[in-house]
Design a protein around this motif. Structure first.
Motif, PDB file in Angstrom:
ATOM      1  N   ASP A 125       0.764  -1.197  -0.111  1.00 52.20           N
ATOM      2  CA  ASP A 125      -0.222  -0.041  -0.137  1.00 52.20           C
ATOM      3  C   ASP A 125       0.816   1.292   0.097  1.00 52.20           C
ATOM      4  OD1 ASP A 125      -2.572  -1.320  -0.112  1.00 52.20           O
ATOM      5  OD2 ASP A 125      -2.671  -1.394   2.081  1.00 52.20           O
ATOM      6  N   ILE A 126       1.902   1.312   0.764  1.00 49.24           N
ATOM      7  CA  ILE A 126       2.917   2.483   0.514  1.00 49.24           C
ATOM      8  C   ILE A 126       3.366   2.523  -0.814  1.00 49.24           C
ATOM      9  CG2 ILE A 126       5.308   3.084   1.368  1.00 49.24           C
ATOM     10  CD1 ILE A 126       4.500   2.124   4.126  1.00 49.24           C
ATOM     11  N   LEU A 127       3.616   1.552  -1.523  1.00 52.90           N
ATOM     12  CA  LEU A 127       4.152   1.536  -2.874  1.00 52.90           C
ATOM     13  C   LEU A 127       3.264   2.117  -3.769  1.00 52.90           C
ATOM     14  CD1 LEU A 127       6.830  -1.556  -3.112  1.00 52.90           C
ATOM     15  CD2 LEU A 127       7.293   0.876  -3.033  1.00 52.90           C
ATOM     16  N   LEU A 128       1.976   1.603  -3.469  1.00 52.09           N
ATOM     17  CA  LEU A 128       0.916   2.143  -4.549  1.00 52.09           C
ATOM     18  C   LEU A 128       0.503   3.733  -4.222  1.00 52.09           C
ATOM     19  CD1 LEU A 128      -1.565  -0.865  -4.437  1.00 52.09           C
ATOM     20  CD2 LEU A 128       0.072  -0.046  -6.111  1.00 52.09           C
ATOM     21  N   GLN A 129       0.855   3.970  -2.901  1.00 51.78           N
ATOM     22  CA  GLN A 129       0.508   5.456  -2.597  1.00 51.78           C
ATOM     23  C   GLN A 129       1.462   6.349  -3.451  1.00 51.78           C
ATOM     24  OE1 GLN A 129      -1.389   7.419  -1.172  1.00 51.78           O
ATOM     25  NE2 GLN A 129      -0.127   9.170  -0.968  1.00 51.78           N
TER      26      GLN A 129
END
Length: 151
Positions: A113-117
């Motif tokens: 989710d951090i990478l997608l953010q």
């Protein structure tokens, strides 16, 4: 992992293109410079969190006057993200990261989710920058993923 790696390659490409467009426009719009700096710093903030480091030392919304400094930030981000991503196993995407945001509020978020953010945040702001360039009668730059994929 293949999709995330490809999307990260797009991010590196798009960041460079937006800096090139801003330089080519000779804009003096401080809000635009502040916005592109925000993108570079936000990428760095999230990487620090992924690396288990704090991010309190970074200010997300400072004025910026020099695109050369911002270009350097993007280049450093690329180098560090490439090292991080290359060492990342698929199973690590589900690892939960504990961190505090810039206001000191604690959160827990998966690596995925951090990478997608990071990927979506930059695309959002590059769209804002392109719109502002168009309003200033400067040429916006194509940063859509499909353009990158066609290369």
């Amino acid at each position: 992992m293949k999709t995330i790696k490809c999307m990260m390659d797009h991010l590196y490409w798009a960041d460079e293109r937006i800096i090139d467009a801003l330089e080519g426009s000779n804009t003096k719009n401080n809000d635009l410079l502040k916005l592109v700096r925000h993108v570079a710093v936000a990428e760095r903030v999230w990487l620090s969190r992924l690396q288990g480091k704090g991010s309190a030392q970074y200010s997300l919304w400072e004025d910026a006057e020099d695109l050369t400094v911002i270009r350097t930030m993007f280049k450093e981000n690329i180098e560090q993200y490439r090292v991080y991503i290359e060492g990342l196993e698929e199973s690590a995407l589900e690892v939960m990261i504990d961190y505090a945001n810039q206001s000191g509020v604690s959160y827990r978020t998966s690596v995925r989710d951090i990478l997608l953010q990071v990927l979506l945040h930059g695309q959002y702001h590059r769209g804002q920058i392109n719109r502002a360039l168009r309003i200033e009668s400067a040429d916006p730059v194509q940063v859509d993923y499909i353009t990158f994929a066609r290369l």
